[in-house]
Enzyme design. Structure first.
Site, PDB file in Angstrom:
ATOM      1  N   TRP A 182       0.854  -1.187   0.000  1.00 13.70           N
ATOM      2  CA  TRP A 182       0.000   0.000   0.000  1.00 13.70           C
ATOM      3  C   TRP A 182       0.888   1.235   0.000  1.00 13.70           C
ATOM      4  O   TRP A 182       1.838   1.321   0.776  1.00 13.70           O
ATOM      5  CB  TRP A 182      -0.911   0.050   1.230  1.00 13.70           C
ATOM      6  CG  TRP A 182      -1.661   1.351   1.281  1.00 13.70           C
ATOM      7  CD1 TRP A 182      -2.765   1.687   0.555  1.00 13.70           C
ATOM      8  CD2 TRP A 182      -1.340   2.506   2.077  1.00 13.70           C
ATOM      9  NE1 TRP A 182      -3.153   2.978   0.835  1.00 13.70           N
ATOM     10  CE2 TRP A 182      -2.298   3.508   1.763  1.00 13.70           C
ATOM     11  CE3 TRP A 182      -0.337   2.786   2.998  1.00 13.70           C
ATOM     12  CZ2 TRP A 182      -2.278   4.763   2.362  1.00 13.70           C
ATOM     13  CZ3 TRP A 182      -0.305   4.048   3.590  1.00 13.70           C
ATOM     14  CH2 TRP A 182      -1.274   5.016   3.279  1.00 13.70           C
ATOM     15  N   LYS A 225      -7.217   2.598  -2.157  1.00 20.14           N
ATOM     16  CA  LYS A 225      -7.769   3.537  -1.179  1.00 20.14           C
ATOM     17  C   LYS A 225      -8.603   4.572  -1.915  1.00 20.14           C
ATOM     18  O   LYS A 225      -8.304   4.922  -3.070  1.00 20.14           O
ATOM     19  CB  LYS A 225      -6.642   4.225  -0.400  1.00 20.14           C
ATOM     20  CG  LYS A 225      -7.121   5.006   0.821  1.00 20.14           C
ATOM     21  CD  LYS A 225      -5.951   5.377   1.715  1.00 20.14           C
ATOM     22  CE  LYS A 225      -6.431   6.027   3.000  1.00 20.14           C
ATOM     23  NZ  LYS A 225      -5.331   6.276   3.949  1.00 20.14           N
ATOM     24  N   ASP A 291     -11.023   7.384   6.485  1.00 24.03           N
ATOM     25  CA  ASP A 291     -10.265   6.179   6.825  1.00 24.03           C
ATOM     26  C   ASP A 291      -9.648   6.323   8.216  1.00 24.03           C
ATOM     27  O   ASP A 291      -8.443   6.473   8.369  1.00 24.03           O
ATOM     28  CB  ASP A 291      -9.171   5.954   5.781  1.00 24.03           C
ATOM     29  CG  ASP A 291      -8.327   4.731   6.084  1.00 24.03           C
ATOM     30  OD1 ASP A 291      -8.845   3.808   6.724  1.00 24.03           O
ATOM     31  OD2 ASP A 291      -7.151   4.715   5.705  1.00 24.03           O
TER      32      ASP A 291
END
Length: 415
Positions: A182, A225, A291
Site C-alpha cells: 500500500w 484507497k 479512513d
C-alpha cells in the site's frame, strides 16, 4: 462437561439443520492476521526520526504504548492468549528488531529474524508489509508515483527488499507470507492530470514485482484507497487501478474496509472481484467519516462481510487481516475485542442454514427469505461462542473484562 446453555443452543440450531460442532470446528481453523501497529500507535522501531507522509494518524494518549519490540511482543502474547484459535501476525517493515538503523532500502532479513523466532515459539504465522509512509521521502504523499526518479527508485528498492524478506519469512515459517503493498500516493487538491502519476505507479510496481517467487513462500497483494488526509482530491492507487493491476499481474487484491466511502458495502465487492482474482486479502477496520481505522464492532458491516465469505464459499481464497489503531483506549483490549468480534461474525455466518436460505432465494421466494433471516437473529449465538472460548481456554464476559483491565494496569506506567 457440556454447558447446559450450549446443549439448548445445539437443539435450537439443530431445528434449522445447523450443526454447531461443525461450525466450531471450522471457526477454530480460520486464522486472522493481527496487525502489530495497534500496539504502539503506528510508531515503529526504526530508531530514526521519520517523516510525516502517508496521512497516518493515531489519536489519543492512553497509557501503555509499547516502546520496544520486547514490550510489543509481550503485549501480543497477552492478546493472543485471550483470543481463541491459532492466528498470524502482520508485521510492517518499520518494526525491525535490531541495534542497527538501516535505511529502508537497505533492510535485511536479519533485522526481522527475532520476530520469526518469536512467531515459531508461539505457533503463529507471519505476514509482512513494506512501509511507504512516515519517512522524509514520503512527505509529499508521493512514493512510487513521484515525478523524481531518484525517489521512485528508492521506494522500488525498498519494495524489492521487502519482498525478499517476506519470501525468506515464508520459507522459515513453512507458510506463505502475504506481502501487502500500500502506498499513500495522491494529491490534496485537484491535479491537472492523473494519467502520468498512474503510469509512473504502474511502472514502479512492475519493476518492484519483476522477480518471481514460489507462492509457497510469498503472496503479493496490492491495496487500494479512496482518499485520506492530504490526498482528498486524488488517490493514484484507486480501487479501479489496483483491481485492473491485480487481474493483469495475478496478485492478491486487498480490500480494506476503511478505504472506501463509508456508505459502500464492502461485502458486496467480495463476490464481484472473486470472479476475476484467485485470492483476496481483507483488511478489516471501521471507518468513521474517513479512513479513521476504528476498532471493529460486531455490527452490520462485519456481519455482512462474514456472511458473504461463508455463503460465497470464499474462506479458502481469502486471507483475513485486521487494520485498526486507537490510542484512546487500552491497546491490548482493542486487539482482543476487535479480533474476537471478527471471529464472532464468522461464527454467526457459520451457524446459518446456508442451503435452506440459498434455496429460498433460488426459488425467488423472497417472503420466506425475509422471514427466515429475521427469525434466525433470535438464535442463541452467545452460548455457542462461550463454549468456543471455554474449549480454547480463553475467558469471556466479566472474566475477560477483569483480565484485560489487570493487564492494562500492569503496563500503565509506560511513558
Amino acid at each position: 462437561m457440556t454447558r447446559p446453555d450450549y446443549t439448548a443452543a445445539q437443539d435450537a440450531f439443530g431445528h434449522w439443520g445447523v450443526d454447531t460442532e461443525a461450525a466450531l470446528d471450522r471457526l477454530a481453523r480460520i486464522p486472522i492476521s493481527v496487525h502489530c501497529w495497534q500496539g504502539d500507535d503506528v510508531v515503529g522501531f526504526e530508531g530514526v526520526t521519520a517523516g510525516s507522509g502517508g496521512g497516518i494518524q493515531a489519536t489519543g494518549n492512553y497509557p501503555g504504548r509499547a516502546r520496544t519490540p520486547d514490550e510489543l511482543r509481550a503485549d501480543l502474547e497477552f492478546a493472543y492468549a485471550n483470543i481463541p484459535g491459532k492466528h498470524r501476525l502482520n508485521l510492517h517493515a518499520s518494526y525491525l528488531d535490531s541495534d542497527e538503523t538501516p535505511e529502508r532500502d537497505a533492510l535485511e532479513y536479519k533485522h526481522f529474524a527475532p520476530w520469526v523466532d518469536w512467531a515459531k515459539e508461539n505457533g503463529l504465522g507471519l505476514d509482512f508489509n513494506p512501509t511507504f509512509f512516515a519517512h522524509p521521502k514520503a512527505d509529499d504523499n508521493l512514493t512510487l508515483s513521484h515525478p523524481d526518479k531518484g525517489i521512485r527508485d528508492f521506494w522500488i528498492r525498498h519494495g524489492e527488499i521487502c519482498r525478499e524478506i517476506a519470501a525468506r519469512i515464508g520459507t522459515e515459517m513453512g507458510s506463505p507470507c502475504v506481502n501487502n503493498i500500500w502506498v499513500p500516493d495522491g494529491y490534496k487538491d485537484i491535479p491537472v492530470g492523473r494519467m502520468a502519476a498512474r503510469e509512473r505507479l504502474e511502472a514502479s510496481l512492475d519493476a518492484m514485482l519483476a522477480k518471481q517467487f514460489d507462492k509457497a513462500q510469498l503472496l503479493d497483494a496490492v491495496e487500494s484507497k479512496l482518499f485520506g488526509l492530504g490526498v482528498e482530491a486524488c488517490t493514484v492507487g484507486s480501487h479501479e487501478f489496483y483491481l485492473g493491476y491485480a487481474i493483469r499481474k495475478n496478485t492478491l487484491l486487498c480490500l480494506d474496509m476503511g478505504h472506501f466511502h463509508p456508505t459502500e458495502n464492502i461485502a458486496d465487492k467480495l463476490s464481484a472481484v472473486a470472479l476475476s482474482v484467485d485470492e483476496i486479502l481483507l483488511h478489516v477496520s471501521r471507518p468513521m467519516r474517513w479512513d479513521s481505522d476504528h476498532v471493529i464492532l460486531l455490527n452490520d458491516d462485519i456481519l455482512a462481510m462474514a456472511q458473504e465469505l461463508v455463503f460465497g464459499d470464499l474462506l479458502g481464497r481469502t486471507h483475513i487481516g485486521l487494520d485498526f489503531f486507537d490510542a484512546t483506549i487500552s491497546r491490548t483490549a482493542a486487539w482482543v475485542v476487535g479480533t474476537r468480534n471478527m471471529q464472532k461474525a464468522l461464527l454467526r455466518a457459520l451457524l446459518q442454514p446456508v442451503e435452506m436460505l440459498q434455496a429460498k432465494e433460488a426459488e425467488l421466494n423472497f417472503s420466506d427469505r425475509f422471514i427466515l433471516t429475521e427469525e434466525l437473529k433470535d438464535l442463541p449465538y452467545g452460548a455457542v461462542w462461550k463454549t468456543f472460548c471455554e474449549r480454547q481456554s480463553v475467558p469471556s464476559g466479566v472474566t475477560l473484562l477483569n483480565t484485560l483491565n489487570t493487564y492494562q494496569a500492569s503496563v500503565a506506567d509506560r511513558k
